[in-house]
Design an enzyme around this catalytic site. Structure first.
Site, PDB file in Angstrom:
ATOM      1  N   MET A  26      25.710  37.961  45.921  1.00 18.31           N
ATOM      2  CA  MET A  26      26.680  38.651  46.770  1.00 18.31           C
ATOM      3  C   MET A  26      26.183  38.577  48.202  1.00 18.31           C
ATOM      4  O   MET A  26      25.061  39.012  48.500  1.00 18.31           O
ATOM      5  CB  MET A  26      26.859  40.105  46.318  1.00 18.31           C
ATOM      6  CG  MET A  26      27.554  40.252  44.969  1.00 18.31           C
ATOM      7  SD  MET A  26      27.691  41.971  44.406  1.00 18.31           S
ATOM      8  CE  MET A  26      26.018  42.220  43.769  1.00 18.31           C
ATOM      9  N   CYS A 110      34.915  30.934  44.592  1.00 15.81           N
ATOM     10  CA  CYS A 110      35.294  31.709  45.762  1.00 15.81           C
ATOM     11  C   CYS A 110      36.800  31.634  46.005  1.00 15.81           C
ATOM     12  O   CYS A 110      37.360  30.537  46.138  1.00 15.81           O
ATOM     13  CB  CYS A 110      34.542  31.210  46.990  1.00 15.81           C
ATOM     14  SG  CYS A 110      34.927  32.146  48.490  1.00 15.81           S
ATOM     15  N   LYS A 152      29.412  28.166  37.881  1.00 22.76           N
ATOM     16  CA  LYS A 152      30.238  29.356  37.721  1.00 22.76           C
ATOM     17  C   LYS A 152      31.630  29.043  38.227  1.00 22.76           C
ATOM     18  O   LYS A 152      31.793  28.370  39.253  1.00 22.76           O
ATOM     19  CB  LYS A 152      29.657  30.542  38.500  1.00 22.76           C
ATOM     20  CG  LYS A 152      30.461  31.841  38.308  1.00 22.76           C
ATOM     21  CD  LYS A 152      29.929  32.982  39.147  1.00 22.76           C
ATOM     22  CE  LYS A 152      30.784  34.231  38.924  1.00 22.76           C
ATOM     23  NZ  LYS A 152      30.391  35.331  39.831  1.00 22.76           N
ATOM     24  N   HIS A 182      34.179  33.885  35.343  1.00 23.73           N
ATOM     25  CA  HIS A 182      34.747  35.148  35.803  1.00 23.73           C
ATOM     26  C   HIS A 182      36.176  35.183  35.274  1.00 23.73           C
ATOM     27  O   HIS A 182      36.969  34.295  35.576  1.00 23.73           O
ATOM     28  CB  HIS A 182      34.737  35.203  37.334  1.00 23.73           C
ATOM     29  CG  HIS A 182      35.242  36.501  37.894  1.00 23.73           C
ATOM     30  ND1 HIS A 182      35.013  36.887  39.188  1.00 23.73           N
ATOM     31  CD2 HIS A 182      35.948  37.508  37.336  1.00 23.73           C
ATOM     32  CE1 HIS A 182      35.558  38.059  39.414  1.00 23.73           C
ATOM     33  NE2 HIS A 182      36.146  38.452  38.297  1.00 23.73           N
ATOM     34  N   ASN A 214      31.646  37.103  32.972  1.00 28.87           N
ATOM     35  CA  ASN A 214      31.575  37.862  34.223  1.00 28.87           C
ATOM     36  C   ASN A 214      32.904  38.571  34.459  1.00 28.87           C
ATOM     37  O   ASN A 214      33.958  38.008  34.198  1.00 28.87           O
ATOM     38  CB  ASN A 214      31.266  36.896  35.384  1.00 28.87           C
ATOM     39  CG  ASN A 214      31.260  37.556  36.751  1.00 28.87           C
ATOM     40  OD1 ASN A 214      31.832  37.025  37.702  1.00 28.87           O
ATOM     41  ND2 ASN A 214      30.627  38.705  36.876  1.00 28.87           N
ATOM     42  N   GLY A 215      32.808  39.807  34.942  1.00 27.97           N
ATOM     43  CA  GLY A 215      34.009  40.554  35.284  1.00 27.97           C
ATOM     44  C   GLY A 215      34.062  41.911  34.623  1.00 27.97           C
ATOM     45  O   GLY A 215      34.058  42.020  33.403  1.00 27.97           O
ATOM     46  N   ASP A 216      34.071  42.962  35.454  1.00 29.82           N
ATOM     47  CA  ASP A 216      34.247  44.352  34.995  1.00 29.82           C
ATOM     48  C   ASP A 216      33.115  44.847  34.096  1.00 29.82           C
ATOM     49  O   ASP A 216      33.347  45.582  33.130  1.00 29.82           O
ATOM     50  CB  ASP A 216      35.580  44.522  34.265  1.00 29.82           C
ATOM     51  CG  ASP A 216      36.781  44.309  35.176  1.00 29.82           C
ATOM     52  OD1 ASP A 216      36.570  44.166  36.396  1.00 29.82           O
ATOM     53  OD2 ASP A 216      37.923  44.277  34.674  1.00 29.82           O
ATOM     54  N   GLY A 238      27.906  41.607  38.920  1.00 33.20           N
ATOM     55  CA  GLY A 238      28.043  41.608  40.365  1.00 33.20           C
ATOM     56  C   GLY A 238      28.206  43.009  40.915  1.00 33.20           C
ATOM     57  O   GLY A 238      27.246  43.771  41.037  1.00 33.20           O
ATOM     58  N   ARG A 239      29.454  43.383  41.195  1.00 29.77           N
ATOM     59  CA  ARG A 239      29.726  44.658  41.882  1.00 29.77           C
ATOM     60  C   ARG A 239      29.215  45.887  41.145  1.00 29.77           C
ATOM     61  O   ARG A 239      28.964  46.917  41.761  1.00 29.77           O
ATOM     62  CB  ARG A 239      31.237  44.781  42.119  1.00 29.77           C
ATOM     63  CG  ARG A 239      31.804  43.746  43.081  1.00 29.77           C
ATOM     64  CD  ARG A 239      33.326  43.810  43.112  1.00 29.77           C
ATOM     65  NE  ARG A 239      33.913  43.442  41.832  1.00 29.77           N
ATOM     66  CZ  ARG A 239      35.111  43.833  41.405  1.00 29.77           C
ATOM     67  NH1 ARG A 239      35.849  44.626  42.151  1.00 29.77           N
ATOM     68  NH2 ARG A 239      35.577  43.436  40.237  1.00 29.77           N
TER      69      ARG A 239
END
EC number: 1.3.1.-
Length: 381
Positions: A26, A110, A152, A182, A214-216, A238-239
């Site tokens: 990130m 991206c 990715k 993702h 990846n994701g949530d 990630g987040r």
């Protein structure tokens, strides 16, 4: 496709990761200090901020300065982005030969307009031959050094232009060591819910290399659920770790079958905040490190009762003394706000039309080359 047992490690070629968890790069966040902080919490693969291949090849000072690794990073992992096969290959050679990198990940996820409108980022996998050429150059460049190359990507440009299954086939055919997906399209950006079923589809289609999801993933229980529902071989976070580096402690515990530790009190969070600022100071100097730390304050204190004055002043700190004085005003016994568990962190936004070059969707083949301006240092995926 549920799995009977959780994987306890991740194998990427000759590289073995003790926990099947990867920190997603990130921009402005996953520098050496943050990666060291996360690695102190639990095992995993901690990938440095994304670097453009052109920046490496041209010896750009900013790009090269990002190749800084913490003392506890056993595996030097770099995420690279590029649109020209030869440049990507040369960048991989430089990373392996001159910088001792142990793992290279290529980013094709991206969704930022200034990248996709030039044919880069999440738009690039639509051009299947070009994707294969980039991966081939990268894998061949890394092969003499025994360095695994992974990629990715996202589901595709939008629901009408999906590319992830083709990307999985190309990743296998070109010798990639793994592929991460993702579960969102580029048009979703970071909005809505990630489609974990697409990760399961990819896992069913790809048989020879690991598939990462990846994701949530906001809690360790989400990672376990993703693996159980999709059969994927590991997760990319990630987040979910913004202001919560101890998430990697919980993930390490979950994948090893141990009980996840209790939620930290505000006092324990404050200790991590101070450690984070200190690590940034070790890397950048005290004042600049404190300034860099400011962006993390809101994430750390999300949901806590810290007053607006303290929050505002924490967003202005430029010394350890000022940080310590403000943290001393908080109640260390305050329990962690359970209302924040399982909720999104960081950017979300709303779905957006993906900006693409004229005629981009007319063919899966590329006439000519991708605009070099597509190689922008904006990360995401």
């Amino acid at each position: 496709m549920p799995t009977a047992t959780l994987p306890d490690r991740l194998v990427l070629g000759d590289v073995e990761v003790d926990t099947p968890v990867v920190l997603a790069p990130m921009a402005g966040v996953t520098n050496a200090a943050f990666r060291q902080l996360c690695a102190e919490q639990g095992a995993g693969l901690y990938v440095c901020e994304m670097i453009t291949s052109r920046g490496i090849v041209e010896g750009d000072r900013t790009s090269l300065s990002m190749l800084t690794f913490a003392p506890n990073e056993k595996i030097r992992s770099v995420q690279l982005y590029g649109v020209d096969p030869r440049t990507v290959g040369e960048a991989v050679r430089i990373l392996c030969d001159a910088h001792g990198v142990d793992h290279v990940d290529l980013n094709f996820g991206c969704p930022v307009p200034k990248v996709t409108r030039k044919g880069g980022g999440a738009a690039l996998p639509w051009k299947a031959t070009l994707l294969g050429q980039i991966l081939t150059e990268a894998v061949e460049a890394a092969r003499p050094y025994g360095v695994p190359v992974t990629m990715k990507t996202r589901k595709g440009i939008d629901d009408d232009h999906l590319t992830f299954l083709d990307a999985g086939r190309i990743a296998e055919d070109t010798g990639c060591a793994a592929i991460a997906l993702h579960g969102r399209t580029a048009s979703q950006h970071y909005s809505g819910r990630a489609d974990w079923s697409s990760i399961g589809e990819l896992k069913a289609a790809v048989s020879s290399i690991p598939v990462l999801g990846n994701g949530d993933i906001w809690e360790a229980s989400d990672a376990v659920a993703m693996v159980e529902q999709t059969g994927c071989d590991g997760v990319v976070v990630g987040r979910g770790c913004l202001g919560r580096p101890w998430l990697f402690r919980d993930l390490a515990a979950a994948f090893s079958g141990r009980t996840v530790q209790e939620l930290p009190t505000l006092g324990e969070v404050m200790h991590v905040m101070r450690r984070h600022a200190e690590l940034l100071g070790d890397w950048l100097g005290e004042e600049r490190g404190c300034v860099e730390f400011r962006k993390h304050v809101a994430w750390y204190l999300k949901g806590f009762r810290a007053g607006s004055r303290v929050r505002e002043n924490l967003g202005k700190v430029s010394s350890y003394a000022a940080l310590d004085a403000l943290l001393a005003e908080l109640d260390p016994s305050e329990p962690y706000p359970v209302s924040e568990l399982g909720t999104p962190r960081g950017r979300q936004g709303s779905p957006k039309r993906v900006h693409l070059p004229d005629g981009w969707l007319d063919s899966r083949e590329l006439a000519g080359s991708v605009d070099a301006a597509a190689e922008d240092a904006t990360s995401g995926g």
